[in-house]
Design an enzyme around this catalytic site. Structure first.
Site, PDB file in Angstrom:
ATOM      1  N   PRO A   2       0.826  -1.208   0.000  1.00  0.00           N
ATOM      2  CA  PRO A   2       0.000   0.000   0.000  1.00  0.00           C
ATOM      3  C   PRO A   2       0.863   1.262   0.000  1.00  0.00           C
ATOM      4  CG  PRO A   2      -0.828  -1.583   1.584  1.00  0.00           C
ATOM      5  CD  PRO A   2       0.491  -2.108   1.117  1.00  0.00           C
ATOM      6  N   GLU A   3       0.471   2.229  -0.813  1.00  0.00           N
ATOM      7  CA  GLU A   3       1.181   3.495  -0.883  1.00  0.00           C
ATOM      8  C   GLU A   3       0.346   4.559  -0.177  1.00  0.00           C
ATOM      9  OE1 GLU A   3       2.593   4.243  -4.890  1.00  0.00           O
ATOM     10  OE2 GLU A   3       2.730   2.099  -5.297  1.00  0.00           O
ATOM     11  N   HIS A  93      -4.628 -16.270   9.753  1.00  0.00           N
ATOM     12  CA  HIS A  93      -3.648 -15.197   9.546  1.00  0.00           C
ATOM     13  C   HIS A  93      -4.003 -13.923  10.304  1.00  0.00           C
ATOM     14  CE1 HIS A  93      -1.750 -17.703   6.568  1.00  0.00           C
ATOM     15  NE2 HIS A  93      -2.833 -17.724   5.812  1.00  0.00           N
ATOM     16  N   ARG A 112       1.086 -12.383   4.489  1.00  0.00           N
ATOM     17  CA  ARG A 112       2.518 -12.426   4.241  1.00  0.00           C
ATOM     18  C   ARG A 112       3.357 -12.285   5.514  1.00  0.00           C
ATOM     19  NH1 ARG A 112       3.456 -11.213  -1.246  1.00  0.00           N
ATOM     20  NH2 ARG A 112       5.645 -11.666  -0.815  1.00  0.00           N
TER      21      ARG A 112
END
Length: 284
Positions: A2-3, A93, A112
């Site tokens: 994400p930016e 997760h 991740r």
């Protein structure tokens, strides 16, 4: 990853979901997510009883401002926050759960497992990593044409890697650098010292415009990004070059090309972003 637009959108939704709520209990299921303090048990204990006053963004980091503490969170590749009833089944997760006194839980899920959390006293977070060396906020008043030129114009590094460097300008990642450079008509391999004043003005405007439009659209859902309420972004439908290899340029019709610049996949239009020939030094 994400930016700025995606993190800004998540931050705004977290203010809606968690702002004003008091933490009753914290459960950490994956200790390595917690970077500070070292022991996850200390992290859990420190947060109990504190109220989330506000949620803010600094670069690509989320700052949970509590009464007496600041939690700095980075989503990395695929970190996500979501609000649930405390009795709801916990999804796979899910690595950190913040149970509130009203019976809801803010849950951090990260397939991740690259996300991080740091806990600080108020103000302390700006004096040490990960926020210590962050650069200009591109949507703030401090990000002026002059400040951009002052930081980058004399450098002999290619412009794309410079824009990706969070110590100069924060929040820009691969998507929005490609988009801003295309909008400004600048080739990503052009070194910063070769940009002319007019190009710096175009780049400054392009960075601000691209990011603001992306924020207004809720970010770009290229892969798995959703905001804190589970909604995807919409700016991916407005991308001009990123992810459009071999598709026609929307300005001139020439196929978009993909190359590697600074180790990153890079999308350009050779016609709209020409790369000038390197200057040759005369001998003698």
């Amino acid at each position: 990853m994400p930016e700025l637009p995606e993190v800004e959108t998540v931050t705004r939704t977290l203010n809606i979901l968690a702002g004003g709520k008091t933490i009753e209990k914290v459960v950490v299921s994956l200790p390595r997510i917690i970077q500070r303090p070292k022991e996850p048990e200390d992290f859990e204990a420190a947060l109990e009883g504190h109220t989330i006053l506000n949620v803010e963004r600094r670069g690509k980091f989320i700052r949970f401002v509590l009464d007496g503490l600041v939690l700095v969170s980075h989503l990395r590749m695929e970190g996500k926050y979501g609000l649930h009833d405390a009795e709801d089944e916990v999804a796979k997760h899910t690595h950190v759960r913040f149970r509130f006194t009203d019976g809801t839980e803010l849950r951090y899920k990260d397939v991740r497992q690259f996300g991080t959390m740091h806990l600080f006293k108020p103000g302390e977070e700006f004096t040490m990593p990960p926020l210590l060396k962050l650069g200009l906020e591109p949507l703030s008043e401090e990000f002026t044409y002059e400040s951009l030129v002052d930081r980058l114009a004399k450098r002999t590094t290619r412009i794309k890697p410079l824009l990706l460097n969070q110590e100069y300008i924060v929040g820009l990642g691969n998507i929005y650098v490609d988009e801003a450079l295309f909008q400004a008509g600048i080739h990503p391999e052009l070194t910063a010292d070769r940009l002319k004043p007019a190009q710096w003005k175009l780049l400054h405007a392009a960075i601000r415009d691209t990011l603001q439009r992306a924020v207004d659209a809720g970010g770009s859902s290229i892969k798995s990004y959703v905001n804190g309420q589970g909604d995807p972004g919409k700016f991916q439908h407005e991308l001009l070059v990123y992810g459009r290899k071999n598709e026609p340029c929307r300005n001139c019709g020439r196929p978009i090309e993909k190359s590697v610049v600074g180790g990153r996949g890079t999308h350009t239009c050779a016609a709209c972003q020409p790369l000038p020939k390197a200057r040759v030094r005369k001998s003698g």
